[in-house]
Design an enzyme around this catalytic site. Structure first.
Site, short mmCIF file in Angstrom:
data_model
loop_
_atom_site.label_atom_id
_atom_site.label_comp_id
_atom_site.label_asym_id
_atom_site.label_seq_id
_atom_site.Cartn_x
_atom_site.Cartn_y
_atom_site.Cartn_z
N ASP A 30 -3.14 -6.08 -9.79
CA ASP A 30 -1.77 -6.40 -9.36
C ASP A 30 -1.68 -7.78 -8.73
O ASP A 30 -2.68 -8.38 -8.35
CB ASP A 30 -1.34 -5.40 -8.28
CG ASP A 30 -0.86 -4.11 -8.87
OD1 ASP A 30 -0.67 -4.04 -10.09
OD2 ASP A 30 -0.66 -3.17 -8.09
N LYS B 87 3.47 -6.83 -10.55
CA LYS B 87 4.88 -6.48 -10.38
C LYS B 87 5.33 -7.13 -9.09
O LYS B 87 4.91 -6.73 -8.02
CB LYS B 87 5.06 -4.97 -10.26
CG LYS B 87 4.68 -4.20 -11.50
CD LYS B 87 4.86 -2.72 -11.30
CE LYS B 87 6.31 -2.32 -11.26
NZ LYS B 87 6.98 -2.40 -12.56
N MET C 200 8.10 -3.77 1.81
CA MET C 200 9.11 -4.30 0.89
C MET C 200 10.48 -4.40 1.56
O MET C 200 11.51 -4.10 0.95
CB MET C 200 9.19 -3.41 -0.37
CG MET C 200 7.90 -3.44 -1.16
SD MET C 200 7.85 -2.28 -2.54
CE MET C 200 7.34 -0.78 -1.74
N1 SAH Z 1 -0.14 -0.14 -1.81
C1 SAH Z 1 0.20 -1.22 -0.90
C2 SAH Z 1 1.70 -1.43 -0.83
C3 SAH Z 1 2.30 -1.88 -2.12
S1 SAH Z 1 4.01 -2.19 -2.00
C4 SAH Z 1 -0.42 -0.95 0.45
O1 SAH Z 1 -0.89 0.16 0.70
O2 SAH Z 1 -0.46 -1.86 1.28
C5 SAH Z 1 4.03 -3.91 -1.71
C6 SAH Z 1 4.39 -4.19 -0.27
O3 SAH Z 1 3.27 -3.98 0.56
C7 SAH Z 1 4.79 -5.61 0.01
O4 SAH Z 1 6.14 -5.84 -0.33
C8 SAH Z 1 4.58 -5.67 1.49
O5 SAH Z 1 5.59 -4.99 2.18
C9 SAH Z 1 3.31 -4.87 1.64
N2 SAH Z 1 2.11 -5.72 1.60
C10 SAH Z 1 1.08 -5.64 0.76
N3 SAH Z 1 0.14 -6.55 1.04
C11 SAH Z 1 0.60 -7.22 2.12
C12 SAH Z 1 0.08 -8.29 2.91
N4 SAH Z 1 -1.09 -8.85 2.67
N5 SAH Z 1 0.83 -8.73 3.93
C13 SAH Z 1 2.02 -8.18 4.21
N6 SAH Z 1 2.56 -7.18 3.51
C14 SAH Z 1 1.85 -6.71 2.47
#
Ligand code: SAH
Length: 283
Positions: free
Chosen positions: A50, A71, A186
């Site tokens: 991803d 995505k 998000m």
């Molecule tokens: N599966 C992921 C979430 C995926 S949805 C998890 O468990 O973290 C994608 C969202 O995750 C982003 O829009 C943001 O809100 C958050 N996210 C993922 N990586 C991030 C990062 N390094 N810093 C801040 N937010 C992050």
């Protein structure tokens, strides 16, 4: 290109041909990948990854074919169903397939949907959890997602639904009433509506909030603000997704626990930000 780090002596599970392992890569910092994740990278023939997976992590699978299935909100991206079916195809072709996702695959990552499709098509799977941004990303900002003096519960919320709209199925009144601390994934796109909904539901205008972008990477930025000012302050600071947003008094703990600032030589802003007037561990 970095050498793949050594894995401690096993036995480690074998990624067999025709299998798909769904693995969380953590929020960014490659050191937050699990050992099972590293074991998977070393065996994978194909890595389907991803947008939010750090490139350095992919370098730990030098022999594997890389397929991007990014995505990102708003930009053209492969359809979820196409990604899932591609995984089925690769497995049926007898590949050792690693599906690498940001954070934890089962937290707002559609990993559950992909896994379901694989099982429905008879493809054997393994799930490797990862450190989710809403926990580990906040920890890198010095915000404990729970703290005994602040909260006994935490609510994880997504700021938009499958179509990119503010999630209509969410009952913000109930979330506001029932959540001591709210962590939003998000949430950037609809932050104005979310903040307004929480204020309408009775959350205080001066409630502490933090926005942590690209958490755990070298580009991490942290904004401390309040519910009333959050939209304006995000705008002024020019912050961009990905971001986790934390709403609640846990944010105050950053005054004492901003360990990255302390490592850079700054003194804690406060040793007792909740004003308990006693050592943290008493009673
Ligand atoms: N599966 C992921 C979430 C995926 S949805 C998890 O468990 O973290 C994608 C969202 O995750 C982003 O829009 C943001 O809100 C958050 N996210 C993922 N990586 C991030 C990062 N390094 N810093 C801040 N937010 C992050």
């Amino acid at each position: 290109m970095t050498d793949s780090p050594a894995l401690p002596d096993g036995p480690w599970p074998r990624l067999l041909p025709g299998w798909v392992w769904l693995c969380g890569a953590g929020p960014g910092d490659p050191g937050l990948l699990t050992l099972h994740g590293l074991n998977a990278l070393r065996q994978a023939e194909v890595v389907v990854y991803d947008a939010l997976v750090e490139p350095a992590i992919l370098d730990w699978a030098p022999g594997a074919e890389r397929l991007y299935a990014g995505k990102r909100g708003g930009k053209p991206s492969p359809k979820q169903r196409d990604i899932s079916l591609r995984l089925v195809e690769l497995a049926r072709a007898g590949k050792r397939v690693l599906r690498l996702k940001g954070g934890d695959p089962f937290v707002f990552g559609r990993g559950g949907e992909e896994a379901q499709t694989l099982v429905q098509h008879g493809v054997p799977i393994r799930i490797i959890p990862g450190i989710s941004a809403g926990i580990g990303g906040l920890a890198y900002a010095g915000i404990p997602v729970t703290h005994r003096d602040v909260n006994q519960s935490v609510t994880f919320v997504t700021g938009h639904d499958q179509s990119g709209q503010a999630p209509s199925s969410l009952n913000w009144q109930a979330i506001s009433d029932g959540s001591q601390v709210i962590v939003i994934y998000m949430g950037m796109k609809h932050i104005a509506r979310i903040a307004a909904a929480l204020l309408d539901a009775g959350r205080p205008a001066d409630e502490p909030c933090a926005v942590v972008t690209t958490a755990t990477t070298g580009d991490q930025r942290v904004l401390e603000t309040t519910l009333a000012r959050i939209e304006r302050d995000i705008d002024t600071a020019g912050l961009e997704p990905p971001a986790v947003i934390c709403i609640g008094r846990s944010v105050l703990m950053r005054q004492v626990l901003d360990w990255q600032a302390q490592a850079a030589g700054e003194a804690p802003r406060s040793l007792d930000p909740l004003g308990r007037g006693r050592p943290a561990e008493s009673a």
